[in-house]
Scaffold this motif. Structure first.
Motif, PDB file in Angstrom:
ATOM      1  N   ILE A  10      16.790 -56.330  27.116  1.00 30.47           N
ATOM      2  CA  ILE A  10      16.770 -55.290  26.252  1.00 30.47           C
ATOM      3  C   ILE A  10      17.161 -53.810  26.973  1.00 30.47           C
ATOM      4  O   ILE A  10      16.761 -53.682  27.698  1.00 30.47           O
ATOM      5  CB  ILE A  10      15.180 -55.003  25.453  1.00 30.47           C
ATOM      6  N   ARG A  11      18.285 -53.476  26.349  1.00 28.57           N
ATOM      7  CA  ARG A  11      18.650 -52.028  26.679  1.00 28.57           C
ATOM      8  C   ARG A  11      18.316 -50.949  25.874  1.00 28.57           C
ATOM      9  O   ARG A  11      18.368 -50.988  24.803  1.00 28.57           O
ATOM     10  CB  ARG A  11      20.251 -52.171  26.866  1.00 28.57           C
ATOM     11  N   ALA A  12      17.701 -49.852  26.609  1.00 24.20           N
ATOM     12  CA  ALA A  12      17.502 -48.632  25.823  1.00 24.20           C
ATOM     13  C   ALA A  12      18.650 -47.694  26.241  1.00 24.20           C
ATOM     14  O   ALA A  12      19.013 -47.399  27.532  1.00 24.20           O
ATOM     15  CB  ALA A  12      16.385 -47.936  26.250  1.00 24.20           C
ATOM     16  N   LYS A 366      27.368 -47.211  30.495  1.00 24.87           N
ATOM     17  CA  LYS A 366      27.295 -45.721  30.719  1.00 24.87           C
ATOM     18  C   LYS A 366      25.970 -44.977  30.286  1.00 24.87           C
ATOM     19  O   LYS A 366      25.601 -44.113  30.377  1.00 24.87           O
ATOM     20  CB  LYS A 366      28.645 -45.149  30.477  1.00 24.87           C
ATOM     21  N   HIS A 367      25.546 -45.480  28.989  1.00 28.72           N
ATOM     22  CA  HIS A 367      24.824 -44.984  28.270  1.00 28.72           C
ATOM     23  C   HIS A 367      23.181 -45.402  28.142  1.00 28.72           C
ATOM     24  O   HIS A 367      22.321 -44.948  27.634  1.00 28.72           O
ATOM     25  CB  HIS A 367      25.263 -44.973  26.772  1.00 28.72           C
ATOM     26  N   THR A 368      23.223 -46.409  29.086  1.00 27.55           N
ATOM     27  CA  THR A 368      21.987 -47.391  29.319  1.00 27.55           C
ATOM     28  C   THR A 368      21.111 -46.525  30.227  1.00 27.55           C
ATOM     29  O   THR A 368      21.262 -46.062  31.346  1.00 27.55           O
ATOM     30  CB  THR A 368      22.155 -48.721  29.932  1.00 27.55           C
ATOM     31  N   VAL A 369      19.782 -46.220  29.626  1.00 29.96           N
ATOM     32  CA  VAL A 369      19.046 -45.542  30.536  1.00 29.96           C
ATOM     33  C   VAL A 369      17.620 -46.277  31.109  1.00 29.96           C
ATOM     34  O   VAL A 369      16.784 -46.088  32.101  1.00 29.96           O
ATOM     35  CB  VAL A 369      18.432 -44.142  29.691  1.00 29.96           C
ATOM     36  N   ALA A 370      17.653 -47.466  30.566  1.00 30.05           N
ATOM     37  CA  ALA A 370      16.522 -48.476  31.045  1.00 30.05           C
ATOM     38  C   ALA A 370      16.866 -49.932  30.469  1.00 30.05           C
ATOM     39  O   ALA A 370      17.403 -49.994  29.460  1.00 30.05           O
ATOM     40  CB  ALA A 370      15.076 -48.040  30.448  1.00 30.05           C
ATOM     41  N   VAL A 371      16.484 -50.966  31.381  1.00 29.50           N
ATOM     42  CA  VAL A 371      16.676 -52.283  31.037  1.00 29.50           C
ATOM     43  C   VAL A 371      15.240 -52.972  31.012  1.00 29.50           C
ATOM     44  O   VAL A 371      14.591 -52.886  32.081  1.00 29.50           O
ATOM     45  CB  VAL A 371      17.715 -52.952  31.910  1.00 29.50           C
ATOM     46  N   LEU A 372      14.930 -53.690  30.107  1.00 25.86           N
ATOM     47  CA  LEU A 372      13.489 -54.262  29.822  1.00 25.86           C
ATOM     48  C   LEU A 372      13.781 -55.854  29.890  1.00 25.86           C
ATOM     49  O   LEU A 372      14.915 -56.236  29.225  1.00 25.86           O
ATOM     50  CB  LEU A 372      12.735 -53.742  28.849  1.00 25.86           C
TER      51      LEU A 372
END
Length: 372
Positions: A10-12, A366-372
Protein backbone atom coordinates in the motif's frame (compact mmCIF):
# COMPACT_ATOMS: atom_id res chain seq x y z
CA UNK A 1 -5.29 -24.80 -8.63
CA UNK A 2 -5.29 -20.99 -8.52
CA UNK A 3 -2.52 -19.49 -6.43
CA UNK A 4 -3.20 -17.44 -3.34
CA UNK A 5 -2.30 -13.86 -2.49
CA UNK A 6 1.23 -13.73 -1.13
CA UNK A 7 1.94 -10.07 -0.51
CA UNK A 8 0.30 -6.63 -0.63
CA UNK A 9 1.87 -3.19 -0.88
CA UNK A 10 0.00 0.00 0.00
CA UNK A 11 1.50 3.32 -1.06
CA UNK A 12 0.45 6.67 0.37
CA UNK A 13 1.12 9.38 -2.22
CA UNK A 14 0.98 13.16 -2.19
CA UNK A 15 -0.68 14.65 -5.23
CA UNK A 16 1.47 17.76 -5.32
CA UNK A 17 5.11 17.82 -6.35
CA UNK A 18 6.00 19.26 -2.96
CA UNK A 19 5.47 16.44 -0.48
CA UNK A 20 4.48 18.48 2.56
CA UNK A 21 1.08 18.00 4.19
CA UNK A 22 -1.97 19.67 2.65
CA UNK A 23 -3.89 22.62 4.01
CA UNK A 24 -6.99 20.52 4.52
CA UNK A 25 -9.25 23.44 5.46
CA UNK A 26 -8.57 25.08 2.10
CA UNK A 27 -8.48 21.84 0.12
CA UNK A 28 -11.92 20.66 1.23
CA UNK A 29 -13.45 23.65 -0.58
CA UNK A 30 -12.47 21.88 -3.85
CA UNK A 31 -11.72 24.93 -5.97
CA UNK A 32 -9.54 22.94 -8.37
CA UNK A 33 -6.01 23.75 -9.43
CA UNK A 34 -4.12 21.09 -7.48
CA UNK A 35 -3.69 17.33 -7.59
CA UNK A 36 -5.27 15.48 -4.65
CA UNK A 37 -3.56 12.86 -2.49
CA UNK A 38 -3.98 9.26 -3.60
CA UNK A 39 -3.13 5.69 -2.62
CA UNK A 40 -1.93 2.74 -4.71
CA UNK A 41 -2.52 -0.90 -3.76
CA UNK A 42 -0.57 -3.72 -5.45
CA UNK A 43 -1.37 -7.38 -4.79
CA UNK A 44 1.04 -10.20 -5.75
CA UNK A 45 0.07 -13.89 -5.94
CA UNK A 46 2.25 -16.89 -5.15
CA UNK A 47 2.77 -17.30 -8.92
CA UNK A 48 4.00 -13.72 -9.26
CA UNK A 49 0.91 -12.28 -10.97
CA UNK A 50 0.32 -8.68 -9.89
CA UNK A 51 -2.80 -6.55 -9.78
CA UNK A 52 -2.86 -2.83 -9.01
CA UNK A 53 -5.48 -0.20 -8.27
CA UNK A 54 -5.46 3.43 -7.24
CA UNK A 55 -7.40 4.17 -4.09
CA UNK A 56 -8.91 7.25 -2.44
CA UNK A 57 -6.43 9.53 -0.67
CA UNK A 58 -8.94 11.56 1.37
CA UNK A 59 -7.35 14.77 2.69
CA UNK A 60 -4.20 12.91 3.78
CA UNK A 61 -2.88 9.86 1.95
CA UNK A 62 -1.04 8.63 5.04
CA UNK A 63 -4.28 8.52 7.00
CA UNK A 64 -6.16 6.86 4.12
CA UNK A 65 -3.41 4.26 3.67
CA UNK A 66 -3.47 3.51 7.39
CA UNK A 67 -7.16 2.58 7.18
CA UNK A 68 -6.38 0.34 4.19
CA UNK A 69 -3.63 -1.36 6.19
CA UNK A 70 -6.40 -2.75 8.40
CA UNK A 71 -7.82 -4.53 5.34
CA UNK A 72 -4.47 -5.88 4.15
CA UNK A 73 -4.16 -8.89 6.52
CA UNK A 74 -7.65 -10.05 5.54
CA UNK A 75 -6.58 -10.66 1.93
CA UNK A 76 -3.30 -12.45 2.60
CA UNK A 77 -3.71 -16.17 1.73
CA UNK A 78 -7.01 -15.65 -0.12
CA UNK A 79 -7.70 -16.14 -3.81
CA UNK A 80 -8.10 -13.14 -6.11
CA UNK A 81 -10.76 -15.15 -7.95
CA UNK A 82 -13.06 -15.39 -4.90
CA UNK A 83 -14.49 -11.85 -5.09
CA UNK A 84 -17.98 -12.77 -3.84
CA UNK A 85 -16.66 -14.89 -0.98
CA UNK A 86 -14.10 -12.26 -0.01
CA UNK A 87 -16.68 -9.49 0.10
CA UNK A 88 -19.09 -11.58 2.18
CA UNK A 89 -16.40 -12.76 4.61
CA UNK A 90 -15.18 -9.19 5.04
CA UNK A 91 -18.59 -8.13 6.36
CA UNK A 92 -18.02 -10.24 9.48
CA UNK A 93 -14.30 -9.43 9.67
CA UNK A 94 -14.95 -5.68 9.60
CA UNK A 95 -18.05 -5.72 11.82
CA UNK A 96 -16.41 -7.56 14.69
CA UNK A 97 -13.84 -4.91 15.63
CA UNK A 98 -12.81 -2.62 12.81
CA UNK A 99 -15.35 -0.44 10.92
CA UNK A 100 -13.02 0.90 8.25
CA UNK A 101 -14.10 3.92 6.14
CA UNK A 102 -16.20 3.22 3.06
CA UNK A 103 -13.24 3.69 0.69
CA UNK A 104 -10.82 1.26 2.39
CA UNK A 105 -11.81 -2.08 0.82
CA UNK A 106 -12.25 -1.09 -2.82
CA UNK A 107 -8.66 -0.98 -4.13
CA UNK A 108 -8.06 -4.55 -2.93
CA UNK A 109 -11.10 -5.84 -4.78
CA UNK A 110 -10.14 -3.89 -7.91
CA UNK A 111 -6.57 -5.23 -7.81
CA UNK A 112 -7.93 -8.76 -7.53
CA UNK A 113 -9.99 -8.22 -10.68
CA UNK A 114 -6.83 -6.99 -12.40
CA UNK A 115 -5.21 -10.32 -11.54
CA UNK A 116 -8.23 -12.31 -12.74
CA UNK A 117 -8.24 -10.51 -16.07
CA UNK A 118 -4.52 -10.94 -16.59
CA UNK A 119 -4.72 -14.67 -15.85
CA UNK A 120 -7.62 -15.01 -18.31
CA UNK A 121 -5.86 -12.78 -20.89
CA UNK A 122 -9.03 -10.69 -21.15
CA UNK A 123 -10.10 -7.16 -20.21
CA UNK A 124 -12.17 -7.23 -17.03
CA UNK A 125 -15.29 -5.80 -18.67
CA UNK A 126 -15.47 -8.86 -20.93
CA UNK A 127 -15.31 -11.18 -17.90
CA UNK A 128 -18.08 -9.18 -16.20
CA UNK A 129 -20.20 -9.52 -19.34
CA UNK A 130 -19.94 -6.64 -21.80
CA UNK A 131 -23.08 -4.58 -22.41
CA UNK A 132 -21.47 -2.06 -24.77
CA UNK A 133 -18.15 -0.91 -26.22
CA UNK A 134 -18.45 2.81 -25.45
CA UNK A 135 -20.26 5.01 -22.96
CA UNK A 136 -21.33 8.69 -23.23
CA UNK A 137 -19.31 11.08 -21.09
CA UNK A 138 -20.58 13.99 -19.01
CA UNK A 139 -18.27 16.15 -16.95
CA UNK A 140 -18.75 17.80 -13.57
CA UNK A 141 -17.46 21.19 -12.50
CA UNK A 142 -15.44 21.98 -9.44
CA UNK A 143 -16.83 24.72 -7.16
CA UNK A 144 -16.56 27.93 -9.18
CA UNK A 145 -17.18 31.55 -8.16
CA UNK A 146 -20.35 32.52 -9.96
CA UNK A 147 -22.79 32.24 -12.88
CA UNK A 148 -20.43 33.57 -15.56
CA UNK A 149 -17.77 31.00 -14.66
CA UNK A 150 -20.16 28.08 -14.93
CA UNK A 151 -21.70 29.38 -18.17
CA UNK A 152 -18.29 29.83 -19.75
CA UNK A 153 -17.21 26.33 -18.76
CA UNK A 154 -20.46 24.72 -19.90
CA UNK A 155 -20.05 26.26 -23.36
CA UNK A 156 -16.49 24.93 -23.49
CA UNK A 157 -17.70 21.45 -22.54
CA UNK A 158 -20.45 21.53 -25.15
CA UNK A 159 -17.99 22.62 -27.84
CA UNK A 160 -15.77 19.63 -27.04
CA UNK A 161 -18.64 17.27 -27.81
CA UNK A 162 -19.15 15.88 -24.30
CA UNK A 163 -22.68 14.64 -23.68
CA UNK A 164 -23.57 16.66 -20.60
CA UNK A 165 -22.43 19.04 -17.85
CA UNK A 166 -23.09 18.86 -14.13
CA UNK A 167 -22.78 21.85 -11.83
CA UNK A 168 -21.38 21.71 -8.34
CA UNK A 169 -22.75 25.18 -7.50
CA UNK A 170 -20.92 27.46 -5.02
CA UNK A 171 -23.59 27.33 -2.28
CA UNK A 172 -26.44 29.53 -1.13
CA UNK A 173 -29.88 29.17 -2.68
CA UNK A 174 -30.02 32.43 -4.64
CA UNK A 175 -26.49 32.09 -6.04
CA UNK A 176 -27.02 28.43 -6.93
CA UNK A 177 -30.22 29.22 -8.85
CA UNK A 178 -28.49 32.08 -10.65
CA UNK A 179 -25.80 29.63 -11.77
CA UNK A 180 -28.36 27.06 -12.93
CA UNK A 181 -30.17 29.71 -14.97
CA UNK A 182 -27.01 31.14 -16.53
CA UNK A 183 -25.81 27.74 -17.69
CA UNK A 184 -29.15 26.77 -19.24
CA UNK A 185 -29.34 30.09 -21.06
CA UNK A 186 -25.77 29.65 -22.33
CA UNK A 187 -26.04 26.08 -23.69
CA UNK A 188 -29.65 26.12 -24.91
CA UNK A 189 -32.57 23.84 -24.20
CA UNK A 190 -31.27 20.62 -25.78
CA UNK A 191 -27.97 20.12 -23.91
CA UNK A 192 -28.04 17.72 -20.92
CA UNK A 193 -27.50 19.41 -17.55
CA UNK A 194 -27.46 18.03 -14.03
CA UNK A 195 -27.19 19.69 -10.60
CA UNK A 196 -25.22 18.45 -7.59
CA UNK A 197 -25.16 20.94 -4.70
CA UNK A 198 -23.44 18.35 -2.44
CA UNK A 199 -26.15 18.96 0.20
CA UNK A 200 -28.09 22.15 0.74
CA UNK A 201 -28.80 23.99 3.96
CA UNK A 202 -32.33 22.66 4.41
CA UNK A 203 -35.19 20.65 2.94
CA UNK A 204 -37.04 23.88 2.15
CA UNK A 205 -34.14 25.28 0.12
CA UNK A 206 -33.69 21.98 -1.70
CA UNK A 207 -37.39 22.02 -2.62
CA UNK A 208 -37.13 25.54 -4.04
CA UNK A 209 -34.02 24.65 -6.02
CA UNK A 210 -35.66 21.49 -7.32
CA UNK A 211 -38.69 23.36 -8.62
CA UNK A 212 -36.47 25.81 -10.47
CA UNK A 213 -34.41 22.96 -11.94
CA UNK A 214 -37.63 21.38 -13.22
CA UNK A 215 -38.52 24.61 -14.97
CA UNK A 216 -35.05 24.74 -16.52
CA UNK A 217 -35.19 21.15 -17.76
CA UNK A 218 -32.29 19.69 -15.76
CA UNK A 219 -31.95 15.90 -15.95
CA UNK A 220 -31.54 15.19 -12.22
CA UNK A 221 -30.89 16.77 -8.82
CA UNK A 222 -28.13 14.93 -6.98
CA UNK A 223 -27.63 14.68 -3.23
CA UNK A 224 -29.72 17.76 -2.37
CA UNK A 225 -29.62 16.57 1.25
CA UNK A 226 -27.26 14.26 3.11
CA UNK A 227 -27.55 10.67 1.87
CA UNK A 228 -28.42 9.62 5.42
CA UNK A 229 -31.29 12.15 5.60
CA UNK A 230 -33.64 9.44 4.39
CA UNK A 231 -36.86 11.09 5.48
CA UNK A 232 -35.93 14.44 3.94
CA UNK A 233 -34.95 12.83 0.62
CA UNK A 234 -38.17 10.82 0.52
CA UNK A 235 -40.29 13.93 1.12
CA UNK A 236 -38.35 15.77 -1.58
CA UNK A 237 -38.81 12.94 -4.07
CA UNK A 238 -42.56 12.88 -3.41
CA UNK A 239 -42.85 16.65 -4.01
CA UNK A 240 -40.65 16.99 -7.10
CA UNK A 241 -40.87 15.63 -10.63
CA UNK A 242 -37.14 15.99 -11.32
CA UNK A 243 -35.42 12.70 -10.46
CA UNK A 244 -33.51 12.67 -7.17
CA UNK A 245 -30.11 10.98 -7.41
CA UNK A 246 -28.35 9.72 -4.30
CA UNK A 247 -26.69 6.99 -2.18
CA UNK A 248 -23.11 7.72 -3.29
CA UNK A 249 -21.65 8.09 0.21
CA UNK A 250 -24.07 6.07 2.31
CA UNK A 251 -22.48 3.05 3.99
CA UNK A 252 -23.77 -0.46 3.45
CA UNK A 253 -23.31 -0.97 -0.29
CA UNK A 254 -26.16 -2.92 -1.88
CA UNK A 255 -28.00 -3.34 1.44
CA UNK A 256 -28.51 0.40 1.89
CA UNK A 257 -29.32 0.89 -1.77
CA UNK A 258 -31.99 -1.82 -1.59
CA UNK A 259 -33.67 0.05 1.27
CA UNK A 260 -33.52 3.37 -0.58
CA UNK A 261 -35.13 1.80 -3.65
CA UNK A 262 -37.91 -0.09 -1.90
CA UNK A 263 -38.76 2.86 0.36
CA UNK A 264 -38.87 5.32 -2.54
CA UNK A 265 -36.11 7.53 -1.11
CA UNK A 266 -34.38 8.28 -4.43
CA UNK A 267 -35.11 7.81 -8.14
CA UNK A 268 -31.55 7.10 -9.28
CA UNK A 269 -28.92 5.29 -7.20
CA UNK A 270 -25.17 5.83 -7.12
CA UNK A 271 -22.13 3.61 -6.67
CA UNK A 272 -18.49 3.56 -7.77
CA UNK A 273 -15.30 1.50 -7.57
CA UNK A 274 -13.69 3.80 -4.98
CA UNK A 275 -16.16 4.73 -2.25
CA UNK A 276 -17.88 1.35 -2.48
CA UNK A 277 -16.32 -2.10 -2.15
CA UNK A 278 -14.78 -2.05 -5.61
CA UNK A 279 -15.96 -3.64 -8.84
CA UNK A 280 -17.73 -6.47 -7.03
CA UNK A 281 -19.98 -4.12 -5.04
CA UNK A 282 -20.66 -1.95 -8.09
CA UNK A 283 -21.95 -4.93 -10.04
CA UNK A 284 -24.11 -6.13 -7.14
CA UNK A 285 -25.64 -2.67 -6.72
CA UNK A 286 -26.24 -2.17 -10.44
CA UNK A 287 -27.95 -5.55 -10.85
CA UNK A 288 -30.08 -4.90 -7.76
CA UNK A 289 -31.21 -1.58 -9.21
CA UNK A 290 -31.85 -3.08 -12.65
CA UNK A 291 -34.13 -5.70 -11.12
CA UNK A 292 -36.22 -2.84 -9.69
CA UNK A 293 -36.25 -0.83 -12.92
CA UNK A 294 -33.94 1.82 -11.45
CA UNK A 295 -30.97 3.57 -13.07
CA UNK A 296 -27.58 3.10 -11.39
CA UNK A 297 -25.31 5.98 -12.38
CA UNK A 298 -21.64 5.58 -11.48
CA UNK A 299 -20.15 8.40 -9.43
CA UNK A 300 -16.79 9.78 -10.53
CA UNK A 301 -13.80 8.19 -8.77
CA UNK A 302 -11.90 11.51 -9.08
CA UNK A 303 -8.54 10.13 -10.26
CA UNK A 304 -8.21 9.04 -13.88
CA UNK A 305 -6.18 6.10 -12.61
CA UNK A 306 -9.40 4.93 -10.94
CA UNK A 307 -11.69 6.10 -13.74
CA UNK A 308 -9.90 3.56 -15.93
CA UNK A 309 -10.91 0.89 -13.38
CA UNK A 310 -14.48 2.17 -13.30
CA UNK A 311 -14.76 2.00 -17.08
CA UNK A 312 -14.92 -1.81 -16.87
CA UNK A 313 -18.14 -2.13 -14.82
CA UNK A 314 -19.56 0.86 -16.70
CA UNK A 315 -19.25 -1.13 -19.93
CA UNK A 316 -20.88 -4.16 -18.27
CA UNK A 317 -23.96 -2.39 -16.85
CA UNK A 318 -27.13 -1.91 -18.90
CA UNK A 319 -28.88 0.51 -16.53
CA UNK A 320 -26.12 3.14 -16.45
CA UNK A 321 -26.49 5.91 -19.02
CA UNK A 322 -23.32 7.96 -18.51
CA UNK A 323 -19.67 8.01 -17.49
CA UNK A 324 -18.67 10.90 -15.21
CA UNK A 325 -15.36 12.71 -14.75
CA UNK A 326 -14.45 15.93 -12.98
CA UNK A 327 -13.54 18.87 -15.20
CA UNK A 328 -11.06 20.12 -16.21
CA UNK A 329 -9.01 16.91 -16.32
CA UNK A 330 -5.64 18.47 -15.47
CA UNK A 331 -5.76 17.93 -11.69
CA UNK A 332 -6.73 14.26 -11.95
CA UNK A 333 -4.93 12.90 -15.01
CA UNK A 334 -1.74 11.58 -13.44
CA UNK A 335 0.01 8.39 -12.37
CA UNK A 336 -0.77 6.32 -15.46
CA UNK A 337 0.68 6.21 -18.97
CA UNK A 338 -2.63 4.97 -20.36
CA UNK A 339 -5.55 7.40 -20.35
CA UNK A 340 -9.27 7.31 -21.05
CA UNK A 341 -9.84 7.15 -24.80
CA UNK A 342 -12.52 9.77 -25.53
CA UNK A 343 -13.89 9.90 -29.06
CA UNK A 344 -16.78 12.19 -30.09
CA UNK A 345 -17.93 12.51 -26.49
CA UNK A 346 -17.79 8.79 -25.75
CA UNK A 347 -15.35 6.89 -23.55
CA UNK A 348 -14.21 3.91 -25.59
CA UNK A 349 -13.57 0.40 -24.29
CA UNK A 350 -9.96 -0.26 -23.23
CA UNK A 351 -7.67 -2.72 -24.98
CA UNK A 352 -5.50 -5.23 -23.15
CA UNK A 353 -5.66 -7.62 -20.22
CA UNK A 354 -6.96 -7.13 -16.70
CA UNK A 355 -7.76 -3.50 -16.01
CA UNK A 356 -5.71 -2.51 -19.09
CA UNK A 357 -3.81 0.19 -17.17
CA UNK A 358 -0.12 0.99 -17.59
CA UNK A 359 1.06 2.83 -14.50
CA UNK A 360 3.60 5.65 -14.43
CA UNK A 361 5.76 4.19 -11.69
CA UNK A 362 8.31 7.02 -11.93
CA UNK A 363 5.56 9.51 -11.02
CA UNK A 364 4.19 7.24 -8.28
CA UNK A 365 7.67 6.66 -6.79
CA UNK A 366 8.38 10.41 -6.70
CA UNK A 367 5.10 11.11 -4.91
CA UNK A 368 5.17 8.23 -2.40
CA UNK A 369 5.43 9.40 1.22
CA UNK A 370 4.84 6.07 2.96
CA UNK A 371 4.71 2.35 2.11
CA UNK A 372 2.68 -0.02 4.29
Amino acid sequence: MLSKIKSIEIRACRGGDELESLDTVAAVKLPGGSRPDFTVVTITTEDGVQGTSFGFGAQDAKAAAATMSQVKPFFIGRSAHDSAKNMKDFELYDRRWNHVPIYSYAPFDNACWDIVGKMAHLPVYKILGAAREKVPLYVSSMFLDGPEDYARQALEVKAKGYKGYKLHPPGGLDLDIACYRAVRQAVGDDFTLMADPVIMASYEEALKAGRELERLGYKWLEEPLLDVNLNGLKKLREKLDIPICGTEVIAGNQYSVAHCITEGIVDIVRTDVSWRAGITAVMKTAHLAEAHGVQCELHTTIYHGLEQVQLHPSLAISNCEFFETLYPFDDFQFGTKTQLNIVDGYVMAPVGEGLCIEYDWDFIDKHTVAVL
